[in-house]
Design a protein around this motif. Structure first.
Motif, PDB file in Angstrom:
ATOM      1  N   TRP A  25     -34.964  21.596  -3.779  1.00 27.81           N
ATOM      2  CA  TRP A  25     -35.518  20.975  -4.985  1.00 27.81           C
ATOM      3  C   TRP A  25     -34.407  20.220  -5.704  1.00 27.81           C
ATOM      4  CZ3 TRP A  25     -33.900  25.974  -4.764  1.00 27.81           C
ATOM      5  CH2 TRP A  25     -33.136  26.472  -5.812  1.00 27.81           C
ATOM      6  N   ASP A  39     -39.979  26.029 -16.254  1.00 29.97           N
ATOM      7  CA  ASP A  39     -39.967  24.584 -16.492  1.00 29.97           C
ATOM      8  C   ASP A  39     -40.213  24.227 -17.960  1.00 29.97           C
ATOM      9  OD1 ASP A  39     -42.713  24.962 -16.734  1.00 29.97           O
ATOM     10  OD2 ASP A  39     -43.249  23.720 -15.010  1.00 29.97           O
ATOM     11  N   TYR A  49     -36.853  19.184 -13.796  1.00 30.88           N
ATOM     12  CA  TYR A  49     -36.878  20.029 -12.596  1.00 30.88           C
ATOM     13  C   TYR A  49     -38.006  19.510 -11.709  1.00 30.88           C
ATOM     14  CZ  TYR A  49     -37.249  24.335  -9.764  1.00 30.88           C
ATOM     15  OH  TYR A  49     -37.274  25.245  -8.736  1.00 30.88           O
ATOM     16  N   TYR A  51     -40.204  20.367  -8.579  1.00 32.66           N
ATOM     17  CA  TYR A  51     -40.588  21.528  -7.759  1.00 32.66           C
ATOM     18  C   TYR A  51     -40.485  21.253  -6.266  1.00 32.66           C
ATOM     19  CZ  TYR A  51     -42.509  24.439 -11.553  1.00 32.66           C
ATOM     20  OH  TYR A  51     -42.673  25.241 -12.654  1.00 32.66           O
ATOM     21  N   PHE A  56     -40.714  27.820  -8.923  1.00 33.59           N
ATOM     22  CA  PHE A  56     -39.586  27.570  -9.809  1.00 33.59           C
ATOM     23  C   PHE A  56     -38.460  28.545  -9.468  1.00 33.59           C
ATOM     24  CE2 PHE A  56     -36.911  28.039 -13.502  1.00 33.59           C
ATOM     25  CZ  PHE A  56     -36.775  26.733 -13.950  1.00 33.59           C
ATOM     26  N   ASP A  89     -45.766  21.508 -11.295  1.00 28.68           N
ATOM     27  CA  ASP A  89     -45.935  22.184 -10.011  1.00 28.68           C
ATOM     28  C   ASP A  89     -46.693  21.275  -9.041  1.00 28.68           C
ATOM     29  OD1 ASP A  89     -46.695  23.919  -7.883  1.00 28.68           O
ATOM     30  OD2 ASP A  89     -46.642  25.644  -9.228  1.00 28.68           O
ATOM     31  N   CYS A 109     -40.855  20.185   1.740  1.00 23.20           N
ATOM     32  CA  CYS A 109     -39.999  20.071   0.552  1.00 23.20           C
ATOM     33  C   CYS A 109     -38.811  19.144   0.770  1.00 23.20           C
ATOM     34  CB  CYS A 109     -39.511  21.447   0.114  1.00 23.20           C
ATOM     35  SG  CYS A 109     -38.467  22.296   1.343  1.00 23.20           S
TER      36      CYS A 109
END
Length: 273
Positions: A25, A39, A49, A51, A56, A89, A109
């Motif tokens: 991330w 967050d 941030y 995701y 998280f 998210d 990811c």
């Protein structure tokens, strides 16, 4: 003038205990210095941030990398936020998915983190990627650096006003392939230097692999189990054209290692039905 910030990339072990794959991330802050609990606290502090199709994580850390730090580089905050919404998210907010619209189908990811990090690309400065994450060469072998939705990704960059992606030199099944070597091809060329035939066979197989992976699934969107089995088969095919030492040097795991790239908890509940 768009704000220039430092983007930080992080990793933690993936969802399976003992997995050779990391989840990645991106943040605008160094979590080795400040670890926010969620967050909401990140947003209240004026930070970001991303995701990247994960949960998280206040901090990073993997067995070989205690802090999970993968790299940092200056980038355009407005572009990063435009490519992928921050402090949201990915499971719940479509804008937080970039162009990895379907997790495990379009990418994982690693590809979504790289989309955020495209905001670090600038004249004379290559974009930061999460290439130091475990399992990265496996995911990029199948999904590429920025995912399989190449046309949508190019359109997203254009809409956001970011620097154009590298020029395409070939098109396979409607999917443009970047001209300059990507992270996977660069690794393969380094490991297989002096073995042009083996390199050519591997790169040709990769073209076929990505063409196959980019095909629309018939019927229902596949489950995590189906996607992991498909990816394992594609990885095993690569092992068939390489010596065991070559395979491990490129992919980071021994041939035959069970690798699960797809986290079932990230797959929507109706996927695979």
């Amino acid at each position: 003038m768009a704000p220039i910030v430092t983007l930080f990339a992080w990793a933690v072990p993936a969802f399976v205990a003992g997995s050779p794959v990391d989840h990645t991330w991106v943040t605008t802050y160094d979590n080795r210095q400040t670890a926010y609990p969620n967050d909401q606290a990140v947003a209240q502090a004026g930070q970001d941030y991303w995701y990247c199709w994960g949960g998280f994580h206040p901090t990073g850390g993997t067995p070989p990398n205690p802090t999970g730090f993968l790299g940092q580089q200056s980038g355009d905050l407005a572009l990063a936020r435009c490519y992928v919404r921050s402090n949201a998210d990915s499971r719940q907010v479509p804008a937080a998915r970039g162009t990895i619209f379907q997790y495990g189908v379009d990418g994982v990811c690693h590809q979504l983190a790289n989309q955020v990090l495209w905001a670090t690309a600038a004249p004379g400065q290559a974009a930061l990627t999460v290439s130091n994450a475990r399992g990265y060469m496996i995911s990029t072998y199948i999904y590429g650096t920025y995912g399989l939705q190449t046309a949508a990704w190019a359109a997203r960059i254009a809409t956001c006003g970011g620097p154009a992606p590298p020029p395409a030199t070939a098109t396979m099944g409607g999917m443009a392939m970047a001209g300059p070597p990507d992270d996977f091809e660069a690794r393969a060329r380094a490991v297989l230097a002096g073995q042009p035939d083996t390199l050519a066979n591997l790169l040709a197989l990769r073209v076929d692999t990505r063409r196959f992976a980019a095909q629309a699934w018939p019927g229902a969107t596949p489950s995590a189990e189906t996607l992991n089995a498909r990816n394992q088969h594609l990885l095993d095919q690569a092992a068939a054209v390489l010596r065991p030492d070559e395979f491990e040097a490129i992919f980071g795991v021994a041939p035959g290692t069970k690798v699960e790239l797809i986290d079932p908890t990230m797959v929507p509940p109706d996927q695979g039905r």
